[in-house]
Design an enzyme around this catalytic site. Structure first.
Site, mmCIF file in Angstrom:
data_model
loop_
_atom_site.group_PDB
_atom_site.id
_atom_site.type_symbol
_atom_site.label_atom_id
_atom_site.label_comp_id
_atom_site.label_asym_id
_atom_site.label_seq_id
_atom_site.Cartn_x
_atom_site.Cartn_y
_atom_site.Cartn_z
ATOM 1 N N GLY A 85 3.034 -1.048 3.777
ATOM 2 C CA GLY A 85 2.726 0.427 4.284
ATOM 3 C C GLY A 85 4.427 0.561 3.779
ATOM 4 N N GLU A 130 -5.600 -4.995 10.536
ATOM 5 C CA GLU A 130 -4.273 -3.687 10.829
ATOM 6 C C GLU A 130 -4.634 -3.251 11.873
ATOM 7 O OE1 GLU A 130 -2.421 -2.432 6.901
ATOM 8 O OE2 GLU A 130 -4.097 -1.124 6.824
ATOM 9 N N HIS A 176 -9.744 0.908 5.160
ATOM 10 C CA HIS A 176 -8.136 1.314 5.865
ATOM 11 C C HIS A 176 -8.324 1.941 6.531
ATOM 12 C CE1 HIS A 176 -4.186 2.515 6.750
ATOM 13 N NE2 HIS A 176 -3.648 1.643 5.869
ATOM 14 N N ASN A 180 1.161 -1.022 0.108
ATOM 15 C CA ASN A 180 -0.317 0.002 0.284
ATOM 16 C C ASN A 180 1.163 1.259 -0.421
ATOM 17 O OD1 ASN A 180 -1.888 2.162 0.089
ATOM 18 N ND2 ASN A 180 -2.886 1.834 2.223
ATOM 19 N N TRP A 181 0.986 1.608 -0.918
ATOM 20 C CA TRP A 181 2.054 2.871 -1.564
ATOM 21 C C TRP A 181 1.385 4.102 -0.921
ATOM 22 C CZ3 TRP A 181 3.788 2.893 -7.232
ATOM 23 C CH2 TRP A 181 4.308 1.626 -7.740
ATOM 24 N N LYS A 182 0.401 4.097 0.000
ATOM 25 C CA LYS A 182 -0.643 5.218 0.366
ATOM 26 C C LYS A 182 -0.262 6.708 -0.029
ATOM 27 C CE LYS A 182 0.127 3.104 4.448
ATOM 28 N NZ LYS A 182 -0.189 2.837 6.268
ATOM 29 N N GLY A 213 2.783 2.480 10.565
ATOM 30 C CA GLY A 213 3.724 3.499 10.562
ATOM 31 C C GLY A 213 4.143 4.185 12.214
ATOM 32 N N GLU A 231 -6.698 4.810 7.464
ATOM 33 C CA GLU A 231 -6.204 6.177 7.582
ATOM 34 C C GLU A 231 -7.491 6.213 6.892
ATOM 35 O OE1 GLU A 231 -2.664 5.561 5.465
ATOM 36 O OE2 GLU A 231 -1.963 4.391 7.423
ATOM 37 N N SER A 265 3.730 -1.937 10.410
ATOM 38 C CA SER A 265 5.210 -2.331 10.099
ATOM 39 C C SER A 265 5.621 -3.290 10.307
ATOM 40 C CB SER A 265 5.184 -1.608 12.291
ATOM 41 O OG SER A 265 5.262 -0.733 12.184
HETATM 42 P P1 13P Z 1 3.360 0.124 7.650
HETATM 43 O O1 13P Z 1 3.636 -1.097 7.157
HETATM 44 O O2 13P Z 1 3.830 1.150 7.353
HETATM 45 O O3 13P Z 1 3.018 -0.378 9.337
HETATM 46 O O4 13P Z 1 1.450 0.929 6.971
HETATM 47 C C1 13P Z 1 0.680 -0.636 6.967
HETATM 48 C C2 13P Z 1 -0.797 -0.718 6.318
HETATM 49 O O5 13P Z 1 -0.747 0.359 6.311
HETATM 50 C C3 13P Z 1 -0.780 -1.177 4.848
HETATM 51 O O6 13P Z 1 -1.992 -0.813 4.179
#
Ligand code: 13P
Length: 253
Positions: A237, A170, A98, A9-11, A176, A100, A216
């Site tokens: 992520g 998640e 997600h 997931n590149w966000k 993150g 976020e 993470s």
């Molecule tokens: P991180 O791997 O950066 O913690 O993010 C996880 C995530 O939200 C994947 O969708």
């Protein structure tokens, strides 16, 4: 044996040039050393990148996913992108729910249920994300929170449609933050979710459902997490923005 998946997931990272290079680099690494048997690879890229990335990957090797879609099918919704549009741009899967999006964009259970329906109606696969926040974990109510997230947004589906879902647990406190859930915590929740699915759809559907862990996850901890019986891969992520690192995670089974 159910499918294992490592999805990036590149966000909101990379511009079109850098994103296309990242996808191309991953294609090269997977040509040199393909994913293990029964392991699928996906990348969820920003909307702006979809067309260019679709051009430079082979979707038999990397499945192209989007990070969101509208809960509506078409019309006067300025700034929204519909599932139909994504399908027409060669997208095969869409992240829904997600954390976020739940927290920053106030996406609630009914909205997410409609998004799941839109993705399925357009012949794509929803990657349905769920998980508790820190206070809920500390209060010991994580199971109740996750059950509500599934009940309200995906358990309305028919068995046939549910079987097309990919789930991603998640825990928000691990996203993150560098604070990864322990393999035991991940296994415990994945098992709990699989039991909920069995209660709603039966053991065969539960056994066939791919449940990813996200938060993470990196190559230094993926082997241990993926070794748990109910963890079928990861939603990655930050570590998915580095092609060699992401490739190592793909080889962590
Ligand atoms: P991180 O791997 O950066 O913690 O993010 C996880 C995530 O939200 C994947 O969708």
């Amino acid at each position: 044996m159910r499918k294992r998946i490592v999805a990036g997931n590149w966000k909101m990272n990379t511009d079109v040039t850098a994103g296309t290079q990242l996808a191309a680099e991953l294609m090269t690494l997977l040509a040199e050393k393909p994913a293990p048997d029964n392991v699928g690879v996906a990348i969820a890229v920003p909307f702006t990148h979809i067309t260019e990335v679709a051009r430079c990957i082979d979707q038999k090797v990397i499945c192209l996913a989007a990070q969101n879609c509208s809960s509506e099918s078409a019309g006067a919704y300025t700034g929204e992108v519909s599932a139909t549009m994504l399908k027409s741009a060669s997208v095969m899967a869409v992240l829904v729910g997600h954390s976020e999006r739940r927290s920053y964009f106030h996406e609630d259970h009914p909205t997410l249920a409609r998004k799941v329906d839109q993705v399925l109606a357009n012949g794509m696969r929803p990657v349905f994300c769920f998980g508790e926040v820190l206070e809920e974990r500390e209060g010991g109510i994580q199971n109740r929170i996750v059950e509500a997230q599934l009940m309200e947004s995906v358990f309305h589906l028919s068995e046939t449609d549910f079987s097309k879902l990919i789930l991603a647990y998640e825990p928000v406190w691990a996203i993150g933050t560098g604070k990864v859930a322990s393999p035991e915590q991940a296994q415990e929740m994945h098992k709990y979710v699989r039991d909920l699915i069995a209660g709603r759809y039966g053991a065969a559907v539960a056994d066939g459902t791919t449940i990813l862990y996200g938060g993470s996850c990196k190559s230094s901890n993926a082997v241990e997490i993926f070794s748990k019986p109910d963890v079928d891969g990861g939603l990655i992520g930050g570590a998915s923005l580095d092609a060699p690192e992401f490739h190592r995670i793909i080889h962590s089974f």
